[in-house]
Scaffold this motif. Structure first.
Motif, PDB file in Angstrom:
ATOM      1  N   PRO A   1      -0.891  72.542  45.997  1.00 17.89           N
ATOM      2  CA  PRO A   1      -0.331  71.574  46.947  1.00 17.89           C
ATOM      3  C   PRO A   1       0.850  70.801  46.381  1.00 17.89           C
ATOM      4  O   PRO A   1       0.955  70.586  45.175  1.00 17.89           O
ATOM      5  CB  PRO A   1      -1.505  70.627  47.204  1.00 17.89           C
ATOM      6  N   GLU A   2       1.729  70.370  47.277  1.00 18.32           N
ATOM      7  CA  GLU A   2       2.846  69.503  46.912  1.00 18.32           C
ATOM      8  C   GLU A   2       2.749  68.143  47.591  1.00 18.32           C
ATOM      9  O   GLU A   2       3.364  67.184  47.136  1.00 18.32           O
ATOM     10  CB  GLU A   2       4.182  70.162  47.278  1.00 18.32           C
ATOM     11  N   THR A   3       2.002  68.076  48.691  1.00 21.43           N
ATOM     12  CA  THR A   3       1.848  66.832  49.442  1.00 21.43           C
ATOM     13  C   THR A   3       0.374  66.549  49.669  1.00 21.43           C
ATOM     14  O   THR A   3      -0.488  67.412  49.461  1.00 21.43           O
ATOM     15  CB  THR A   3       2.540  66.908  50.806  1.00 21.43           C
ATOM     16  N   TRP A   4       0.069  65.333  50.131  1.00 20.96           N
ATOM     17  CA  TRP A   4      -1.312  64.996  50.471  1.00 20.96           C
ATOM     18  C   TRP A   4      -1.845  65.950  51.549  1.00 20.96           C
ATOM     19  O   TRP A   4      -2.998  66.379  51.477  1.00 20.96           O
ATOM     20  CB  TRP A   4      -1.383  63.562  51.003  1.00 20.96           C
ATOM     21  N   GLU A   5      -1.012  66.235  52.531  1.00 19.64           N
ATOM     22  CA  GLU A   5      -1.454  67.128  53.609  1.00 19.64           C
ATOM     23  C   GLU A   5      -1.800  68.504  53.058  1.00 19.64           C
ATOM     24  O   GLU A   5      -2.819  69.106  53.437  1.00 19.64           O
ATOM     25  CB  GLU A   5      -0.364  67.240  54.674  1.00 19.64           C
ATOM     26  N   ASP A   6      -0.945  68.992  52.133  1.00 24.20           N
ATOM     27  CA  ASP A   6      -1.248  70.282  51.496  1.00 24.20           C
ATOM     28  C   ASP A   6      -2.581  70.213  50.755  1.00 24.20           C
ATOM     29  O   ASP A   6      -3.393  71.153  50.810  1.00 24.20           O
ATOM     30  CB  ASP A   6      -0.160  70.645  50.479  1.00 24.20           C
TER      31      ASP A   6
ATOM     32  N   THR B   1       1.365  65.903  40.326  1.00 23.95           N
ATOM     33  CA  THR B   1       0.474  65.333  41.328  1.00 23.95           C
ATOM     34  C   THR B   1       1.145  65.299  42.704  1.00 23.95           C
ATOM     35  O   THR B   1       2.274  64.814  42.832  1.00 23.95           O
ATOM     36  CB  THR B   1       0.077  63.904  40.933  1.00 23.95           C
ATOM     37  N   PRO B   2       0.485  65.809  43.725  1.00 21.87           N
ATOM     38  CA  PRO B   2       1.057  65.728  45.072  1.00 21.87           C
ATOM     39  C   PRO B   2       1.231  64.277  45.511  1.00 21.87           C
ATOM     40  O   PRO B   2       0.432  63.410  45.172  1.00 21.87           O
ATOM     41  CB  PRO B   2       0.012  66.437  45.939  1.00 21.87           C
ATOM     42  N   GLY B   3       2.276  64.031  46.290  1.00 23.65           N
ATOM     43  CA  GLY B   3       2.528  62.699  46.824  1.00 23.65           C
ATOM     44  C   GLY B   3       2.360  62.671  48.326  1.00 23.65           C
ATOM     45  O   GLY B   3       2.080  63.691  48.959  1.00 23.65           O
ATOM     46  N   LYS B   4       2.575  61.526  48.898  1.00 26.19           N
ATOM     47  CA  LYS B   4       2.386  61.359  50.338  1.00 26.19           C
ATOM     48  C   LYS B   4       3.297  62.277  51.130  1.00 26.19           C
ATOM     49  O   LYS B   4       2.877  62.919  52.091  1.00 26.19           O
ATOM     50  CB  LYS B   4       2.633  59.902  50.715  1.00 26.19           C
ATOM     51  N   GLU B   5       4.541  62.355  50.712  1.00 24.73           N
ATOM     52  CA  GLU B   5       5.517  63.182  51.425  1.00 24.73           C
ATOM     53  C   GLU B   5       6.026  64.349  50.586  1.00 24.73           C
ATOM     54  O   GLU B   5       6.698  65.233  51.098  1.00 24.73           O
ATOM     55  CB  GLU B   5       6.715  62.323  51.862  1.00 24.73           C
ATOM     56  N   GLY B   6       5.755  64.340  49.301  1.00 22.13           N
ATOM     57  CA  GLY B   6       6.229  65.383  48.396  1.00 22.13           C
ATOM     58  C   GLY B   6       5.734  65.088  46.995  1.00 22.13           C
ATOM     59  O   GLY B   6       4.899  64.203  46.803  1.00 22.13           O
TER      60      GLY B   6
ATOM     61  N   SER C   1      -0.581  60.326  26.715  1.00 20.86           N
ATOM     62  CA  SER C   1      -0.835  61.487  27.563  1.00 20.86           C
ATOM     63  C   SER C   1      -0.383  61.151  28.970  1.00 20.86           C
ATOM     64  O   SER C   1      -0.134  59.988  29.296  1.00 20.86           O
ATOM     65  CB  SER C   1      -2.328  61.872  27.562  1.00 20.86           C
ATOM     66  N   THR C   2      -0.237  62.162  29.779  1.00 19.84           N
ATOM     67  CA  THR C   2       0.062  61.974  31.188  1.00 19.84           C
ATOM     68  C   THR C   2      -0.989  62.725  31.996  1.00 19.84           C
ATOM     69  O   THR C   2      -1.845  63.421  31.438  1.00 19.84           O
ATOM     70  CB  THR C   2       1.468  62.492  31.543  1.00 19.84           C
ATOM     71  N   ARG C   3      -0.924  62.587  33.297  1.00 18.95           N
ATOM     72  CA  ARG C   3      -1.870  63.250  34.191  1.00 18.95           C
ATOM     73  C   ARG C   3      -1.129  64.209  35.113  1.00 18.95           C
ATOM     74  O   ARG C   3      -0.039  63.894  35.601  1.00 18.95           O
ATOM     75  CB  ARG C   3      -2.632  62.232  35.048  1.00 18.95           C
ATOM     76  N   VAL C   4      -1.710  65.373  35.331  1.00 23.07           N
ATOM     77  CA  VAL C   4      -1.195  66.332  36.302  1.00 23.07           C
ATOM     78  C   VAL C   4      -2.380  66.854  37.116  1.00 23.07           C
ATOM     79  O   VAL C   4      -3.548  66.607  36.778  1.00 23.07           O
ATOM     80  CB  VAL C   4      -0.457  67.510  35.623  1.00 23.07           C
ATOM     81  N   LEU C   5      -2.080  67.590  38.182  1.00 28.53           N
ATOM     82  CA  LEU C   5      -3.134  68.187  38.997  1.00 28.53           C
ATOM     83  C   LEU C   5      -3.498  69.557  38.435  1.00 28.53           C
ATOM     84  O   LEU C   5      -2.641  70.436  38.309  1.00 28.53           O
ATOM     85  CB  LEU C   5      -2.674  68.329  40.445  1.00 28.53           C
ATOM     86  N   PHE C   6      -4.757  69.733  38.065  1.00 27.95           N
ATOM     87  CA  PHE C   6      -5.293  71.027  37.654  1.00 27.95           C
ATOM     88  C   PHE C   6      -5.885  71.726  38.877  1.00 27.95           C
ATOM     89  O   PHE C   6      -6.482  71.078  39.744  1.00 27.95           O
ATOM     90  CB  PHE C   6      -6.415  70.846  36.633  1.00 27.95           C
TER      91      PHE C   6
ATOM     92  N   TRP D   1      -3.559  57.776  42.064  1.00 27.97           N
ATOM     93  CA  TRP D   1      -3.433  57.840  43.512  1.00 27.97           C
ATOM     94  C   TRP D   1      -2.509  56.742  44.047  1.00 27.97           C
ATOM     95  O   TRP D   1      -1.738  56.960  44.974  1.00 27.97           O
ATOM     96  CB  TRP D   1      -4.811  57.772  44.177  1.00 27.97           C
ATOM     97  N   MET D   2      -2.580  55.552  43.458  1.00 30.63           N
ATOM     98  CA  MET D   2      -1.659  54.488  43.884  1.00 30.63           C
ATOM     99  C   MET D   2      -0.209  54.926  43.709  1.00 30.63           C
ATOM    100  O   MET D   2       0.627  54.740  44.595  1.00 30.63           O
ATOM    101  CB  MET D   2      -1.921  53.219  43.071  1.00 30.63           C
ATOM    102  N   LEU D   3       0.113  55.512  42.560  1.00 31.64           N
ATOM    103  CA  LEU D   3       1.471  55.963  42.302  1.00 31.64           C
ATOM    104  C   LEU D   3       1.889  57.055  43.281  1.00 31.64           C
ATOM    105  O   LEU D   3       3.037  57.090  43.746  1.00 31.64           O
ATOM    106  CB  LEU D   3       1.597  56.481  40.865  1.00 31.64           C
ATOM    107  N   SER D   4       0.963  57.934  43.615  1.00 37.04           N
ATOM    108  CA  SER D   4       1.310  59.027  44.528  1.00 37.04           C
ATOM    109  C   SER D   4       1.604  58.509  45.927  1.00 37.04           C
ATOM    110  O   SER D   4       2.279  59.176  46.714  1.00 37.04           O
ATOM    111  CB  SER D   4       0.175  60.060  44.579  1.00 37.04           C
TER     112      SER D   4
END
Length: 422
Positions: free
Chosen positions: A168-173, A292-297, A149-154, A206-209
């Motif tokens: 959201p697409e970024t951490w800020e979002d 999953t949103p990332g730091k910059e995208g 399985s994989t993980r996504v943002l619900f 979160w580490m990967l993001s």
């Protein structure tokens, strides 16, 4: 492709079911019959969809074409299956096959067959590439991926519409969306389950993001990398510290509780795997899924998870086990299992069939993430201990007064010690 001897009777112990007590392994079932035993995990959540039913159907079909083969399957809950196999191995009576959560310790003690020794070339070549790689110890594959399985943002569409926000697409979002959800009275704007049930998954996501991970570019542990420290500092200061993760401290919030809260409509966003889609739909929650949103995208890599099929060497029966596993990993059977339990196929052929099928639309987002996913360092014998330490300690990194760098440095020191003992 090696020629297989098929004179005996194979008894496999059902991988994916509950109950059933195992007896000894080896020759049983009559003078002409060879019984192979398989111990497996249960992916069902009640008696009606116990994995035992999947295995019973598969075994019946196999035995109909192999009348001299008997498959003896025993299925246990995930709370028990790994312990059961450890006890059997310790008693000198391992099953012929075990479908479990880890394989590295057994491989390190030369107790498992290599994939090369078991499977036909077409079957072995059909495994999804990164899943096959994750089944390796020092470049040799011992773990056969069985489910993934994989993980996504619900996100809760109803709550998002009410707050007038977009996914959201970024951490800020994500932080901005969480602030808007909090202003609307949402109990858990972002649910951050870092409790001991499955904190290692949320942690790696979160580490990967943030561009990090559990290991570095040379596959040594890199838990206290600058990227990981920055990630947890952001979580502590910009989410937890601003009251955006709900009333339960992340270190005390387990995944099951977070999923249950999402199903009640109390969570705005959280990371989830395919079973959450089923839980949410059953509860009538209108949900969406995005990478999953990332730091910059958008994060370039998401968390992938796999469970493993293993074959123990002690009883012999290599060729018979291999023949049965070739059948288990046929496209038809891999698809049937994946669809029954809303999981992702571990073979390329079944993945392609699922991607092209309308009945699997609800899994497509997860399937799209699989090629770029990263898995736990399951090939390290130290991973079980490291994972246990992460589960117990990582919540402290985002707690009030906690130190992300201090917690991650302690985890790194413990991981390095465990790795040096491998």
């Amino acid at each position: 492709m090696q020629r297989r001897w098929m004179a005996g009777t194979i008894a496999v112990v059902s991988a994916l079911g509950m109950t059933a007590v195992l007896g000894g392994c080896g020759m049983t079932g009559g003078s002409a019959g060879l019984t192979l035993k398989l111990v497996a995990a249960d992916y069902g959540d009640n008696a009606a969809n116990s994995s035992q039913k999947y295995w019973d159907k598969l075994v019946k079909e196999y035995e109909a074409e192999h009348p001299d083969v008997e498959i003896d399957v025993s299925v246990y809950s995930w709370n028990d299956v790994d312990r059961k196999v450890r006890e059997m191995v310790a008693a000198g009576d391992p099953p012929d096959m075990a479908q479990i959560g880890a394989y590295a310790d057994y491989a390190a003690h030369n107790q498992l067959y290599k994939a090369d020794d078991l499977l036909s070339i077409p079957v072995q070549a059909d495994f999804v590439g990164q899943l096959a790689t994750a089944g390796q110890v020092k470049g040799v594959q011992y773990g056969l991926p069985f489910a993934s399985s994989t993980r996504v943002l619900f996100y809760n569409k109803t709550l998002f519409d009410k707050a007038g926000i977009t996914p959201p697409e970024t951490w800020e979002d994500l932080a901005d969306d969480a602030e808007a959800l909090k202003a609307e009275g949402v109990e858990y704007p972002y649910a951050l389950p870092l409790g001991p049930e499955e904190a290692q998954a949320e942690t790696m996501q979160w580490m990967l993001s943030g561009g990090g991970g559990y290991t570095d570019s040379v596959d040594s542990y890199g838990i206290d990398s600058p990227e990981n420290i920055d990630t947890f500092a952001w979580l502590k200061d910009d989410l937890v510290g601003k009251g955006l993760t709900g009333p339960v401290a992340p270190g005390e919030l387990n995944r099951a509780a977070a999923f249950a809260a999402f199903a009640k409509g109390d969570v705005g966003m959280l990371n989830g795997h395919p079973s959450l889609a089923k839980i949410a739909a059953k509860a009538g929650v209108k949900y969406g899924m995005v990478p999953t949103p990332g730091k910059e995208g958008t994060t370039s890599s998401t968390l992938g998870v796999a469970d493993w099929m293993t074959a123990f060497r002690k009883n012999g029966h290599r060729d018979q086990v291999g023949d049965f596993l070739d059948f288990v990993y046929s496209e038809k059977n891999v698809l049937a299992f994946s669809r029954e339990y809303d999981l992702l196929p571990v073979t390329s052929s079944a993945s392609s069939a699922m991607a092209a099928s309308g009945q699997d639309r609800h899994l497509r987002t997860f399937l799209d993430e699989l090629p770029s996913s990263e898995l736990y360092p399951a090939g390290k014998t130290s991973w079980a201990d490291v994972s246990a330490q992460v589960k117990q300690q990582i919540g402290k990194a985002v707690a009030p007064g906690g130190s992300p760098s201090g917690v991650l440095s302690r985890l790194q020191a413990e991981a390095s010690r465990a790795e040096s003992a491998e």
